[in-house]
Design a protein around this motif. Structure first.
Motif, mmCIF file in Angstrom:
data_model
loop_
_atom_site.group_PDB
_atom_site.id
_atom_site.type_symbol
_atom_site.label_atom_id
_atom_site.label_comp_id
_atom_site.label_asym_id
_atom_site.label_seq_id
_atom_site.Cartn_x
_atom_site.Cartn_y
_atom_site.Cartn_z
ATOM 1 N N VAL A 308 80.597 25.553 47.542
ATOM 2 C CA VAL A 308 81.199 24.216 47.656
ATOM 3 C C VAL A 308 81.948 23.997 48.961
ATOM 4 O O VAL A 308 82.191 22.854 49.350
ATOM 5 N N GLY A 309 82.372 25.059 49.644
ATOM 6 C CA GLY A 309 83.115 24.879 50.885
ATOM 7 C C GLY A 309 84.357 24.026 50.673
ATOM 8 O O GLY A 309 85.186 24.300 49.810
ATOM 9 N N GLU A 310 84.475 22.946 51.472
ATOM 10 C CA GLU A 310 85.606 22.027 51.356
ATOM 11 C C GLU A 310 85.285 20.849 50.439
ATOM 12 O O GLU A 310 86.047 19.885 50.380
ATOM 13 N N GLY A 311 84.181 20.947 49.720
ATOM 14 C CA GLY A 311 83.722 19.823 48.919
ATOM 15 C C GLY A 311 84.218 19.790 47.492
ATOM 16 O O GLY A 311 83.719 18.995 46.686
ATOM 17 N N ALA A 312 85.193 20.630 47.135
ATOM 18 C CA ALA A 312 85.735 20.647 45.777
ATOM 19 C C ALA A 312 87.164 21.163 45.819
ATOM 20 O O ALA A 312 87.572 21.804 46.788
ATOM 21 N N VAL A 313 87.918 20.871 44.759
ATOM 22 C CA VAL A 313 89.248 21.441 44.583
ATOM 23 C C VAL A 313 89.083 22.735 43.806
ATOM 24 O O VAL A 313 88.497 22.740 42.717
ATOM 25 N N LEU A 314 89.579 23.839 44.357
ATOM 26 C CA LEU A 314 89.423 25.144 43.729
ATOM 27 C C LEU A 314 90.750 25.639 43.172
ATOM 28 O O LEU A 314 91.791 25.498 43.818
ATOM 29 N N VAL A 315 90.700 26.222 41.970
ATOM 30 C CA VAL A 315 91.889 26.767 41.321
ATOM 31 C C VAL A 315 91.572 28.174 40.824
ATOM 32 O O VAL A 315 90.401 28.518 40.614
ATOM 33 N N PRO A 316 92.579 29.011 40.610
ATOM 34 C CA PRO A 316 92.319 30.358 40.096
ATOM 35 C C PRO A 316 91.740 30.313 38.674
ATOM 36 O O PRO A 316 92.103 29.443 37.889
ATOM 37 N N PRO A 317 90.864 31.249 38.339
ATOM 38 C CA PRO A 317 90.317 31.280 36.981
ATOM 39 C C PRO A 317 91.386 31.670 35.971
ATOM 40 O O PRO A 317 92.302 32.440 36.284
ATOM 41 N N GLY A 318 91.271 31.124 34.764
ATOM 42 C CA GLY A 318 92.164 31.502 33.680
ATOM 43 C C GLY A 318 93.536 30.865 33.721
ATOM 44 O O GLY A 318 94.365 31.155 32.859
ATOM 45 N N GLU A 319 93.797 29.984 34.668
ATOM 46 C CA GLU A 319 95.112 29.360 34.784
ATOM 47 C C GLU A 319 95.025 27.893 34.381
ATOM 48 O O GLU A 319 94.700 27.014 35.186
ATOM 49 N N ALA A 320 95.353 27.629 33.108
ATOM 50 C CA ALA A 320 95.233 26.283 32.572
ATOM 51 C C ALA A 320 96.151 25.302 33.289
ATOM 52 O O ALA A 320 95.793 24.137 33.502
ATOM 53 N N GLY A 321 97.357 25.755 33.663
ATOM 54 C CA GLY A 321 98.299 24.865 34.339
ATOM 55 C C GLY A 321 97.766 24.378 35.669
ATOM 56 O O GLY A 321 97.866 23.196 36.008
ATOM 57 N N ALA A 322 97.184 25.300 36.443
ATOM 58 C CA ALA A 322 96.625 24.922 37.741
ATOM 59 C C ALA A 322 95.441 23.980 37.570
ATOM 60 O O ALA A 322 95.274 23.014 38.334
#
Length: 374
Positions: A308-322
């Motif tokens: 995805v490069g800069e084409g998506a918002v990425l968050v850590p796996p398993g972190e519902a809050g993020a």
């Protein structure tokens, strides 16, 4: 999703040389991405004069119409697979499990085996993990070439002992949403009950590594938004009963749609796509979302960041809050959503086309055939 015809810009078999006979092997656990890839590959190879036999579960033929792509279809029974491989010049298995079946069927024959690692999921712990690693080692060493859908898959194949492992990104097949045949988004939203509320979508089988339990945790935080978003999940699998119980008990704004053939139309109608997976190689949903200009929130796992490069918002796996914060932030910021949609389309434009994918695979086949003629 149906696949469009692939360009026939490359010539058929060289003059005087018999057509190349290939067998494409799909295992029973093959996902939508690998099945669609084989359909696309069969279309392109057949158009170039290659004889293609697809050995796959019967239900896959019903859904992906390999015969309509110009291939001969054979059920994936052991005896049928063995007979098909006996008449092949080259066998191409898709997935580690399919690779193991193909290796066993080819035992004693000097025919090149190509294995595409589309991503069979993370290795489990304990005895099951040891068995999975042994399976990966056997398949990696049996293959003349391993084609990894992402760089991490190539690295894993080399770690498991592959003699020749190469990056071979898989193009997402063109479907109705890309050809102007998509359903009206307003009608789709009305049918789902999301006319005056944000619509979020996740697509994929209901299995542990998809991360849907974390997604439901995040959905608890969306209940306080006004209007409250509706999350729809298109897919089927063993976790359906467990997820359904949670949705009902906790009053979550989530609908399980089951397996859908119109996932592309659902995606086109959505405000956001969500990919909460614990592991992915080259996620089909991520490719379809970026190409359609639907903002995506995904996890930083496997081949996703590379894809995805800069084409998506990425968050850590398993972190519902993020995950919840990323979604609520995008819903509150239409300008950012528009910018992300544009960035996604730009990133998608850098990916290989179906024609590129077929040409790369065919070049590998030609290379292996030249080796066998020496």
């Amino acid at each position: 999703m149906s696949s469009s015809p692939v360009s026939t810009s490359l010539p058929a078999q060289p003059y005087g040389r018999p057509p190349l006979r290939t067998v494409q092997v799909l295992g029973g656990g093959a996902g939508a991405g690998s099945s669609a890839h084989v359909r696309s590959l069969a279309t392109g190879l057949a158009a170039r004069g290659v004889r293609v036999t697809v050995c796959a579960p019967v239900h896959a033929e019903g859904e992906y119409d390999f015969t309509g792509a110009g291939a001969q279809f054979a059920p994936d029974a052991v005896s049928v697979l063995r007979a098909a491989c006996a008449g092949a010049d080259l066998v191409h298995a898709h997935g580690v499990r399919a690779g193991m079946r193909a290796a066993l069927a080819m035992r004693g024959r000097r025919v090149p085996l190509v294995v595409s690692w589309h991503g069979d999921g993370p290795t489990a712990a304990g005895a099951l993990g040891r068995l999975s690693r042994a399976l990966e080692r056997h398949v990696a060493r049996a293959a003349a070439v391993v084609l990894g859908a992402s760089s991490d898959q190539v690295d894993l194949a080399r770690l498991r002992g592959a003699r020749d492992a190469r990056l071979a990104p898989v193009a997402v097949p063109t479907g109705p949403a890309d050809t102007g045949a998509a359903a009206d988004p307003g009608k789709v939203r009305a049918e789902l009950g999301a006319v005056e509320r944000p619509l979020l979508i996740a697509v994929g089988s209901l299995v542990p590594h998809r991360g849907y339990s974390v997604l439901l945790d995040a959905a608890q935080e969306w209940r306080g938004l006004d209007p409250m978003p509706l999350l729809v999940i298109a897919g089927e699998g063993p976790l359906r009963a467990e997820l359904s119980r949670r949705i009902e008990a906790e009053g979550l704004p989530v609908r399980l749609l089951g397996r859908r053939r119109d996932a592309a139309q659902l995606l086109a109608a959505a405000d956001l796509a969500v990919l909460p997976s614990r592991w992915e190689a080259r996620a089909l949903l991520a490719q379809e979302a970026l190409r359609a200009g639907v903002p995506l929130v995904a996890t930083t796992v496997g081949g996703v960041p590379e894809l995805v490069g800069e084409g998506a918002v990425l968050v850590p796996p398993g972190e519902a809050g993020a995950l919840a914060s990323a979604v609520t932030g995008l819903l509150a910021d239409p300008d950012r959503r528009a910018a992300l949609a544009a960035a996604g389309r730009a990133q998608a434009a850098t990916w290989p086309s179906e024609d590129d994918t077929v040409a790369q695979v065919l070049s590998v086949y030609d290379e292996l055939m030249e080796r066998t003629r020496r």
